[in-house]
Motif scaffolding. Structure first.
Motif, PDB file in Angstrom:
ATOM      1  N   TYR A  12       0.833  -1.197   0.000  1.00 31.20           N
ATOM      2  CA  TYR A  12       0.000   0.000   0.000  1.00 31.20           C
ATOM      3  C   TYR A  12       0.871   1.251   0.000  1.00 31.20           C
ATOM      4  O   TYR A  12       2.071   1.199   0.239  1.00 31.20           O
ATOM      5  CB  TYR A  12      -0.924   0.010   1.221  1.00 31.20           C
ATOM      6  N   SER A  13       0.234   2.373  -0.278  1.00 33.32           N
ATOM      7  CA  SER A  13       0.944   3.643  -0.338  1.00 33.32           C
ATOM      8  C   SER A  13       0.070   4.732   0.269  1.00 33.32           C
ATOM      9  O   SER A  13      -1.161   4.668   0.207  1.00 33.32           O
ATOM     10  CB  SER A  13       1.279   3.996  -1.794  1.00 33.32           C
ATOM     11  N   TYR A  14       0.722   5.737   0.864  1.00 34.99           N
ATOM     12  CA  TYR A  14      -0.004   6.874   1.413  1.00 34.99           C
ATOM     13  C   TYR A  14      -0.084   8.023   0.406  1.00 34.99           C
ATOM     14  O   TYR A  14      -0.479   9.129   0.745  1.00 34.99           O
ATOM     15  CB  TYR A  14       0.671   7.356   2.701  1.00 34.99           C
ATOM     16  N   ASN A  15       0.300   7.751  -0.835  1.00 35.06           N
ATOM     17  CA  ASN A  15       0.226   8.777  -1.864  1.00 35.06           C
ATOM     18  C   ASN A  15      -1.228   9.065  -2.228  1.00 35.06           C
ATOM     19  O   ASN A  15      -2.147   8.313  -1.871  1.00 35.06           O
ATOM     20  CB  ASN A  15       0.991   8.337  -3.113  1.00 35.06           C
ATOM     21  N   THR A  16      -1.441  10.140  -2.963  1.00 31.01           N
ATOM     22  CA  THR A  16      -2.788  10.517  -3.380  1.00 31.01           C
ATOM     23  C   THR A  16      -3.387   9.442  -4.282  1.00 31.01           C
ATOM     24  O   THR A  16      -2.729   8.947  -5.206  1.00 31.01           O
ATOM     25  CB  THR A  16      -2.755  11.856  -4.139  1.00 31.01           C
ATOM     26  N   LEU A  17      -4.629   9.083  -4.005  1.00 28.42           N
ATOM     27  CA  LEU A  17      -5.292   8.058  -4.806  1.00 28.42           C
ATOM     28  C   LEU A  17      -5.571   8.573  -6.213  1.00 28.42           C
ATOM     29  O   LEU A  17      -5.855   9.756  -6.412  1.00 28.42           O
ATOM     30  CB  LEU A  17      -6.605   7.643  -4.146  1.00 28.42           C
ATOM     31  N   GLN A  18      -5.501   7.666  -7.171  1.00 32.49           N
ATOM     32  CA  GLN A  18      -5.793   8.015  -8.552  1.00 32.49           C
ATOM     33  C   GLN A  18      -6.842   7.057  -9.105  1.00 32.49           C
ATOM     34  O   GLN A  18      -6.868   5.875  -8.755  1.00 32.49           O
ATOM     35  CB  GLN A  18      -4.528   7.935  -9.411  1.00 32.49           C
ATOM     36  N   ASN A  19      -7.705   7.584  -9.952  1.00 30.25           N
ATOM     37  CA  ASN A  19      -8.694   6.741 -10.618  1.00 30.25           C
ATOM     38  C   ASN A  19      -8.032   6.023 -11.788  1.00 30.25           C
ATOM     39  O   ASN A  19      -7.306   6.631 -12.582  1.00 30.25           O
ATOM     40  CB  ASN A  19      -9.870   7.577 -11.135  1.00 30.25           C
ATOM     41  N   VAL A  20      -8.281   4.736 -11.884  1.00 29.63           N
ATOM     42  CA  VAL A  20      -7.725   3.924 -12.964  1.00 29.63           C
ATOM     43  C   VAL A  20      -8.880   3.309 -13.747  1.00 29.63           C
ATOM     44  O   VAL A  20      -9.783   2.702 -13.168  1.00 29.63           O
ATOM     45  CB  VAL A  20      -6.814   2.809 -12.411  1.00 29.63           C
ATOM     46  N   ILE A  21      -8.860   3.481 -15.053  1.00 30.65           N
ATOM     47  CA  ILE A  21      -9.906   2.922 -15.907  1.00 30.65           C
ATOM     48  C   ILE A  21      -9.338   1.714 -16.641  1.00 30.65           C
ATOM     49  O   ILE A  21      -8.333   1.821 -17.354  1.00 30.65           O
ATOM     50  CB  ILE A  21     -10.415   3.973 -16.914  1.00 30.65           C
ATOM     51  N   LEU A  22      -9.968   0.567 -16.454  1.00 30.07           N
ATOM     52  CA  LEU A  22      -9.544  -0.662 -17.117  1.00 30.07           C
ATOM     53  C   LEU A  22     -10.506  -0.987 -18.252  1.00 30.07           C
ATOM     54  O   LEU A  22     -11.708  -0.731 -18.152  1.00 30.07           O
ATOM     55  CB  LEU A  22      -9.511  -1.824 -16.118  1.00 30.07           C
ATOM     56  N   SER A  23      -9.969  -1.551 -19.304  1.00 26.44           N
ATOM     57  CA  SER A  23     -10.787  -1.895 -20.463  1.00 26.44           C
ATOM     58  C   SER A  23     -10.706  -3.397 -20.718  1.00 26.44           C
ATOM     59  O   SER A  23      -9.613  -3.984 -20.671  1.00 26.44           O
ATOM     60  CB  SER A  23     -10.302  -1.126 -21.698  1.00 26.44           C
ATOM     61  N   PHE A  24     -11.865  -4.011 -20.964  1.00 26.91           N
ATOM     62  CA  PHE A  24     -11.916  -5.445 -21.220  1.00 26.91           C
ATOM     63  C   PHE A  24     -12.801  -5.722 -22.427  1.00 26.91           C
ATOM     64  O   PHE A  24     -13.674  -4.920 -22.779  1.00 26.91           O
ATOM     65  CB  PHE A  24     -12.499  -6.192 -20.007  1.00 26.91           C
ATOM     66  N   THR A  25     -12.577  -6.859 -23.026  1.00 25.50           N
ATOM     67  CA  THR A  25     -13.496  -7.310 -24.063  1.00 25.50           C
ATOM     68  C   THR A  25     -14.797  -7.726 -23.376  1.00 25.50           C
ATOM     69  O   THR A  25     -14.816  -7.965 -22.155  1.00 25.50           O
ATOM     70  CB  THR A  25     -12.922  -8.511 -24.826  1.00 25.50           C
ATOM     71  N   PRO A  26     -15.903  -7.812 -24.109  1.00 27.36           N
ATOM     72  CA  PRO A  26     -17.171  -8.231 -23.482  1.00 27.36           C
ATOM     73  C   PRO A  26     -17.060  -9.561 -22.745  1.00 27.36           C
ATOM     74  O   PRO A  26     -17.606  -9.712 -21.648  1.00 27.36           O
ATOM     75  CB  PRO A  26     -18.125  -8.331 -24.673  1.00 27.36           C
TER      76      PRO A  26
END
Length: 242
Positions: A214-228
């Motif tokens: 884990y990290s105490y850094n600022t959280l970032q939004n991550v967008i993941l892409s998948f096939t159907p």
């Protein structure tokens, strides 16, 4: 009734309430009957009370909906409770299959082994956490290939990828350390207690973490892409609770 039977009954009651859209008391009772539990009203009422008392899960009756629901906001560690039910019921089903046929293991393929090493430490570790008692142990570090003795204030037991870890604080440090119980030896629960710092909660820390680092850094939004097709697998087995 055995403890396994009681847990199985709890599971069915929770299952019906989660999926039943405010089921009535009679609907819960009928659901139990359909799964082999012919019990009285008082037993179901006692189950609801015990689920609240033993696990902190609030099952509440809604007058507007005329049925029961799980009060997620006032329940404690509800995802851990669901995971607990999953583990216990899987073990029970496998045990029943083995009793019916000694050859059952021929038809079961388990994930890679190693998850049971150090499992004997789970009970004393959990008790130490509940009683806020310090522990000491020797721990082997994969990075340094050395064994070192630690004194720890244990806060949490965490499961990840079929392995168990104890999370706690060392000395006066305020950053949590994580130790795999499969590499713990000479565990000793000390008579000395410690004061739990309620401002530090490792469960909150891991809520935003995949894995153990884990990290105490600022959280970032991550967008993941998948096939159907991939998306269907991810939905049924998420990478993270978020």
């Amino acid at each position: 009734m055995s403890k396994h039977g009681t847990i199985r009954r709890y599971t069915l009651e929770i299952e019906k309430i989660r999926r039943g859209q405010f089921p009535s008391f009679q609907e819960i009772k009928n659901y139990l009957f359909d799964h082999g539990f012919e019990i009285g009203d008082r037993t179901i009422q006692r189950d609801i009370e015990q689920i609240r008392f033993e696990f902190g899960i609030e099952i509440t009756y809604s007058k507007n909906k005329n049925g029961y629901f799980i009060d997620y906001e006032n329940s404690i560690n509800i995802e851990s409770f669901f995971r607990f039910l999953e583990i216990v019921n899987t073990a029970e089903l496998l045990t029943e299959s083995l009793k019916e046929s000694k050859d059952a293991l021929k038809h079961i393929s388990f994930d890679t082994g190693g998850g049971l090493k150090g499992i004997e430490n789970l009970k004393p570790l959990l008790k130490a956490i509940k009683d806020s008692r310090k522990i000491s142990f020797n721990h082997f570090n994969f990075h340094t290939n050395k064994t070192r003795k630690y004194s720890l204030k244990p806060y949490l037991l965490k499961e990840y990828q079929n392995r168990w870890y104890v999370v706690g604080l060392i000395g006066n440090l305020r950053e949590f350390r994580t130790f795999g119980i499969d590499r713990i030896e000479d565990l000793e629960v000390k008579p000395e207690t410690f004061k739990v710092d309620h401002k530090l909660n490792p469960i909150d820390m891991f809520e935003k973490t995949i894995g153990l680092v884990y990290s105490y850094n600022t959280l970032q939004n991550v967008i993941l892409s998948f096939t159907p097709t991939q998306g269907k697998y991810i939905k049924t087995l998420p990478l993270h609770t978020s």
